[in-house]
Design a protein around this motif. Structure first.
Motif, PDB file in Angstrom:
ATOM      1  N   ARG A 261      -5.290  11.489   1.828  1.00  0.00           N
ATOM      2  CA  ARG A 261      -5.633  10.806   0.574  1.00  0.00           C
ATOM      3  C   ARG A 261      -4.399  10.224  -0.105  1.00  0.00           C
ATOM      4  NH1 ARG A 261     -10.486  11.398  -1.609  1.00  0.00           N
ATOM      5  NH2 ARG A 261      -9.822   9.438  -2.546  1.00  0.00           N
ATOM      6  N   ILE A 262      -3.254  10.889   0.020  1.00  0.00           N
ATOM      7  CA  ILE A 262      -2.013  10.346  -0.540  1.00  0.00           C
ATOM      8  C   ILE A 262      -1.653   9.036   0.149  1.00  0.00           C
ATOM      9  CG2 ILE A 262       0.486  10.724  -0.657  1.00  0.00           C
ATOM     10  CD1 ILE A 262      -0.152  13.705  -1.131  1.00  0.00           C
ATOM     11  N   VAL A 263      -1.800   8.989   1.484  1.00  0.00           N
ATOM     12  CA  VAL A 263      -1.527   7.751   2.217  1.00  0.00           C
ATOM     13  C   VAL A 263      -2.492   6.653   1.784  1.00  0.00           C
ATOM     14  CG1 VAL A 263      -1.529   6.668   4.496  1.00  0.00           C
ATOM     15  CG2 VAL A 263      -0.506   8.922   4.200  1.00  0.00           C
ATOM     16  N   GLN A 264      -3.772   6.993   1.632  1.00  0.00           N
ATOM     17  CA  GLN A 264      -4.747   6.013   1.157  1.00  0.00           C
ATOM     18  C   GLN A 264      -4.348   5.462  -0.207  1.00  0.00           C
ATOM     19  OE1 GLN A 264      -8.516   8.245   1.517  1.00  0.00           O
ATOM     20  NE2 GLN A 264      -9.237   6.557   2.790  1.00  0.00           N
ATOM     21  N   GLU A 265      -3.945   6.357  -1.104  1.00  0.00           N
ATOM     22  CA  GLU A 265      -3.573   5.929  -2.459  1.00  0.00           C
ATOM     23  C   GLU A 265      -2.340   5.030  -2.425  1.00  0.00           C
ATOM     24  OE1 GLU A 265      -4.331   5.443  -6.233  1.00  0.00           O
ATOM     25  OE2 GLU A 265      -5.446   7.035  -5.216  1.00  0.00           O
ATOM     26  N   ALA A 266      -1.352   5.398  -1.615  1.00  0.00           N
ATOM     27  CA  ALA A 266      -0.134   4.595  -1.529  1.00  0.00           C
ATOM     28  C   ALA A 266      -0.426   3.206  -0.940  1.00  0.00           C
ATOM     29  CB  ALA A 266       0.909   5.312  -0.679  1.00  0.00           C
ATOM     30  N   MET A 267      -1.256   3.146   0.095  1.00  0.00           N
ATOM     31  CA  MET A 267      -1.611   1.854   0.687  1.00  0.00           C
ATOM     32  C   MET A 267      -2.395   1.000  -0.298  1.00  0.00           C
ATOM     33  SD  MET A 267      -0.274   1.954   3.720  1.00  0.00           S
ATOM     34  CE  MET A 267      -1.059   0.516   4.411  1.00  0.00           C
ATOM     35  N   SER A 268      -3.299   1.643  -1.020  1.00  0.00           N
ATOM     36  CA  SER A 268      -4.073   0.912  -2.027  1.00  0.00           C
ATOM     37  C   SER A 268      -3.160   0.339  -3.106  1.00  0.00           C
ATOM     38  CB  SER A 268      -5.112   1.853  -2.647  1.00  0.00           C
ATOM     39  OG  SER A 268      -5.802   1.224  -3.702  1.00  0.00           O
ATOM     40  N   ASN A 269      -2.200   1.126  -3.565  1.00  0.00           N
ATOM     41  CA  ASN A 269      -1.251   0.635  -4.570  1.00  0.00           C
ATOM     42  C   ASN A 269      -0.469  -0.569  -4.052  1.00  0.00           C
ATOM     43  OD1 ASN A 269      -2.058   2.725  -6.194  1.00  0.00           O
ATOM     44  ND2 ASN A 269      -0.330   4.046  -5.680  1.00  0.00           N
ATOM     45  N   ALA A 270      -0.022  -0.489  -2.792  1.00  0.00           N
ATOM     46  CA  ALA A 270       0.748  -1.589  -2.211  1.00  0.00           C
ATOM     47  C   ALA A 270      -0.086  -2.860  -2.126  1.00  0.00           C
ATOM     48  CB  ALA A 270       1.255  -1.195  -0.819  1.00  0.00           C
ATOM     49  N   LEU A 271      -1.359  -2.726  -1.750  1.00  0.00           N
ATOM     50  CA  LEU A 271      -2.232  -3.899  -1.632  1.00  0.00           C
ATOM     51  C   LEU A 271      -2.552  -4.516  -2.989  1.00  0.00           C
ATOM     52  CD1 LEU A 271      -4.748  -2.643   1.090  1.00  0.00           C
ATOM     53  CD2 LEU A 271      -2.976  -4.374   1.378  1.00  0.00           C
ATOM     54  N   ARG A 272      -2.721  -3.675  -3.995  1.00  0.00           N
ATOM     55  CA  ARG A 272      -3.188  -4.174  -5.292  1.00  0.00           C
ATOM     56  C   ARG A 272      -2.056  -4.648  -6.194  1.00  0.00           C
ATOM     57  NH1 ARG A 272      -7.274   0.259  -7.649  1.00  0.00           N
ATOM     58  NH2 ARG A 272      -7.715  -1.433  -9.098  1.00  0.00           N
ATOM     59  N   HIS A 273      -0.884  -4.024  -6.090  1.00  0.00           N
ATOM     60  CA  HIS A 273       0.136  -4.271  -7.108  1.00  0.00           C
ATOM     61  C   HIS A 273       1.472  -4.802  -6.582  1.00  0.00           C
ATOM     62  CE1 HIS A 273      -2.520  -2.137  -9.834  1.00  0.00           C
ATOM     63  NE2 HIS A 273      -2.481  -1.057  -9.061  1.00  0.00           N
ATOM     64  N   SER A 274       1.836  -4.463  -5.350  1.00  0.00           N
ATOM     65  CA  SER A 274       3.228  -4.680  -4.939  1.00  0.00           C
ATOM     66  C   SER A 274       3.558  -6.125  -4.579  1.00  0.00           C
ATOM     67  CB  SER A 274       3.550  -3.788  -3.730  1.00  0.00           C
ATOM     68  OG  SER A 274       2.883  -4.264  -2.572  1.00  0.00           O
ATOM     69  N   LYS A 275       2.553  -6.904  -4.128  1.00  0.00           N
ATOM     70  CA  LYS A 275       2.783  -8.261  -3.618  1.00  0.00           C
ATOM     71  C   LYS A 275       3.811  -8.243  -2.476  1.00  0.00           C
ATOM     72  CE  LYS A 275       1.701 -10.525  -8.017  1.00  0.00           C
ATOM     73  NZ  LYS A 275       2.170 -11.472  -9.053  1.00  0.00           N
ATOM     74  N   ALA A 276       3.784  -7.171  -1.693  1.00  0.00           N
ATOM     75  CA  ALA A 276       4.760  -6.999  -0.617  1.00  0.00           C
ATOM     76  C   ALA A 276       4.310  -7.749   0.630  1.00  0.00           C
ATOM     77  CB  ALA A 276       4.940  -5.518  -0.293  1.00  0.00           C
ATOM     78  N   THR A 277       5.286  -8.097   1.472  1.00  0.00           N
ATOM     79  CA  THR A 277       4.996  -8.697   2.781  1.00  0.00           C
ATOM     80  C   THR A 277       5.289  -7.723   3.914  1.00  0.00           C
ATOM     81  OG1 THR A 277       7.238  -9.631   2.881  1.00  0.00           O
ATOM     82  CG2 THR A 277       5.487 -11.010   1.942  1.00  0.00           C
ATOM     83  N   LYS A 278       6.021  -6.641   3.602  1.00  0.00           N
ATOM     84  CA  LYS A 278       6.339  -5.638   4.614  1.00  0.00           C
ATOM     85  C   LYS A 278       6.092  -4.250   4.035  1.00  0.00           C
ATOM     86  CE  LYS A 278       9.933  -8.284   7.056  1.00  0.00           C
ATOM     87  NZ  LYS A 278      11.349  -8.296   7.494  1.00  0.00           N
ATOM     88  N   LEU A 279       5.536  -3.392   4.858  1.00  0.00           N
ATOM     89  CA  LEU A 279       5.286  -2.014   4.460  1.00  0.00           C
ATOM     90  C   LEU A 279       5.638  -1.095   5.619  1.00  0.00           C
ATOM     91  CD1 LEU A 279       4.074   0.045   2.418  1.00  0.00           C
ATOM     92  CD2 LEU A 279       1.891  -0.307   3.558  1.00  0.00           C
ATOM     93  N   GLU A 280       6.348   0.003   5.312  1.00  0.00           N
ATOM     94  CA  GLU A 280       6.781   0.951   6.334  1.00  0.00           C
ATOM     95  C   GLU A 280       6.299   2.343   5.959  1.00  0.00           C
ATOM     96  OE1 GLU A 280      10.937   2.735   8.269  1.00  0.00           O
ATOM     97  OE2 GLU A 280      10.993   1.201   6.693  1.00  0.00           O
ATOM     98  N   LEU A 281       5.784   3.058   6.953  1.00  0.00           N
ATOM     99  CA  LEU A 281       5.337   4.441   6.750  1.00  0.00           C
ATOM    100  C   LEU A 281       5.898   5.302   7.875  1.00  0.00           C
ATOM    101  CD1 LEU A 281       1.908   5.779   5.703  1.00  0.00           C
ATOM    102  CD2 LEU A 281       2.934   6.660   7.780  1.00  0.00           C
ATOM    103  N   ARG A 282       6.473   6.438   7.507  1.00  0.00           N
ATOM    104  CA  ARG A 282       6.992   7.384   8.497  1.00  0.00           C
ATOM    105  C   ARG A 282       6.569   8.790   8.099  1.00  0.00           C
ATOM    106  NH1 ARG A 282      10.632   4.931  11.834  1.00  0.00           N
ATOM    107  NH2 ARG A 282      11.525   2.966  11.075  1.00  0.00           N
ATOM    108  N   MET A 283       6.104   9.551   9.093  1.00  0.00           N
ATOM    109  CA  MET A 283       5.735  10.945   8.859  1.00  0.00           C
ATOM    110  C   MET A 283       6.314  11.793   9.990  1.00  0.00           C
ATOM    111  SD  MET A 283       1.997  12.760   8.400  1.00  0.00           S
ATOM    112  CE  MET A 283       1.669  11.897   6.867  1.00  0.00           C
ATOM    113  N   GLN A 284       7.159  12.757   9.612  1.00  0.00           N
ATOM    114  CA  GLN A 284       7.823  13.608  10.596  1.00  0.00           C
ATOM    115  C   GLN A 284       7.721  15.060  10.159  1.00  0.00           C
ATOM    116  OE1 GLN A 284      11.695  11.755  10.209  1.00  0.00           O
ATOM    117  NE2 GLN A 284      11.462  10.667  12.144  1.00  0.00           N
TER     118      GLN A 284
END
Length: 352
Positions: A261-284
């Motif tokens: 759910r945290i990943v969903q929330e972060a992706m949703s924020n990026a889509l709605r607010h960031s106006k970003a062209t690149k997004l990176e996610l890492r989980m280790q």
């Protein structure tokens, strides 16, 4: 850590300087006593006096420096162990935070007390994670009501965000049609505005559709669920998405659901607010802890503004706190956003 080492180095130099001053003072006092008792014969030759004085002063300096270094080094070695343990606690690595015995003095007792704090913190994190797992099982039973509540929330957001955007697009299109023959330049500007508003509405819709995915992983492993989510987003959104998810991550169900759910929330924020062209996610997952990193090249935002709550940061912090983790957010207007989450991993058998 570098600042701590610098302070310890300053402590060594200070101890050496104090020992040198003490040795010189003791030497001067001993010479004075010996001279007063006439055990020392006055030196008549300046050369002989300089030679003997240099030898005595040099010996006192060397002896004082050696004693100061030896005495302070014993203390700094133990302090370094304490600070390394505290730094590991700060990043949530509990499994590597065990202190060896540090002696019987105040530092040793401080080490014992810190060891008790580590043990208590480990028990509290384990309790939090067990509670989170139990909550996940209860949430599974209440899944239908959660889905209904989620859809009601999405319906409100559709009305407040997308519906208003569509209404504004309709009104602007009507105005552009009326002014097309009279003022072509103005109509052209209105058409560009329609294009911008439709792009915003499309981003809002994508973010809301992201929340329409299952509330839970539905029996899938976390890595499998994240890979499917990110592959689907990459195919649908005009954004370069890169990710690296450790396939060997082993977590309890409660922690997996929260992280999903945290990943969903972060992706949703990026889509709605960031106006970003690149997004990176890492989980280790490493020994004793898990690291989750988001990074985008969007417009960022001001952390001091109250409206940051609309970015879902408070919701993410609540979820991270529920599993005993920590969240670090770095952003500024025009500088993108970086979110790093660390969660200590304590398996059921570790605390018995």
């Amino acid at each position: 850590m570098e600042s701590y080492k610098k302070r310890l180095t300053n402590m060594i130099w200070r101890s050496m300087a104090e020992s040198i001053v003490l040795c010189l003072a003791v030497l001067s006092f001993v010479i004075y006593l010996l001279y007063s008792a006439k055990f020392i014969v006055p030196i008549t030759s300046w050369g002989e006096g300089l030679r003997i004085g240099s030898m005595l002063i040099g010996g006192a300096i060397v002896l004082g420096a050696a004693y100061g270094y030896w005495n302070s080094n014993r203390t700094t070695r133990r302090l370094e162990l304490l600070m390394e343990t505290m730094q590991l606690l700060e990043i949530g690595s509990l499994s590597r935070s065990t202190l060896p015995p540090l002696g019987e003095d105040e530092i040793g007792r401080l080490g014992e007390q810190l060891g008790r704090v580590v043990k208590k913190w480990e028990e509290q994190v384990a309790s939090l994670q067990r509670l989170s797992n139990n909550n996940a099982q209860l949430a599974e039973k209440a899944r239908v009501s959660a889905i209904i509540e989620e859809r009601q929330r999405l319906a409100r957001e559709l009305h407040d965000a997308v519906s208003q955007q569509l209404f504004a697009i309709s009104m602007t299109a009507t105005a552009a049609l009326r002014t097309l023959d009279k003022d072509f330049g103005r109509a052209q500007r209105q058409i560009h505005l329609i294009e911008e508003m439709s792009s915003v509405a499309q981003s809002e819709m994508r973010a809301l559709l992201l929340h329409l995915r299952p509330v839970h992983l539905e029996g899938k492993q976390l890595s499998e669920g994240l890979n499917r989510l990110l592959e689907e987003l990459k195919a649908k959104v005009p954004m370069e998405i890169m990710w690296e998810v450790d396939e060997n991550i082993t977590l309890t169900k409660g922690i997996e659901d929260h992280l999903f759910r945290i990943v969903q929330e972060a992706m949703s924020n990026a889509l709605r607010h960031s106006k970003a062209t690149k997004l990176e996610l890492r989980m280790q997952q490493k020994a004793g802890w898990l690291r989750l990193l988001f990074r985008d090249n969007g417009i960022g935002f001001d952390l001091d503004e109250e409206k940051q709550t609309s970015y879902g940061i408070s919701t993410m912090r609540e979820r991270v706190n529920e599993i005993g983790g920590s969240l670090q957010l770095v952003t500024a207007p025009g500088s993108g956003t970086r979110i790093e989450i660390r969660v200590p991993i304590i398996m059921e058998g570790d605390n018995e």
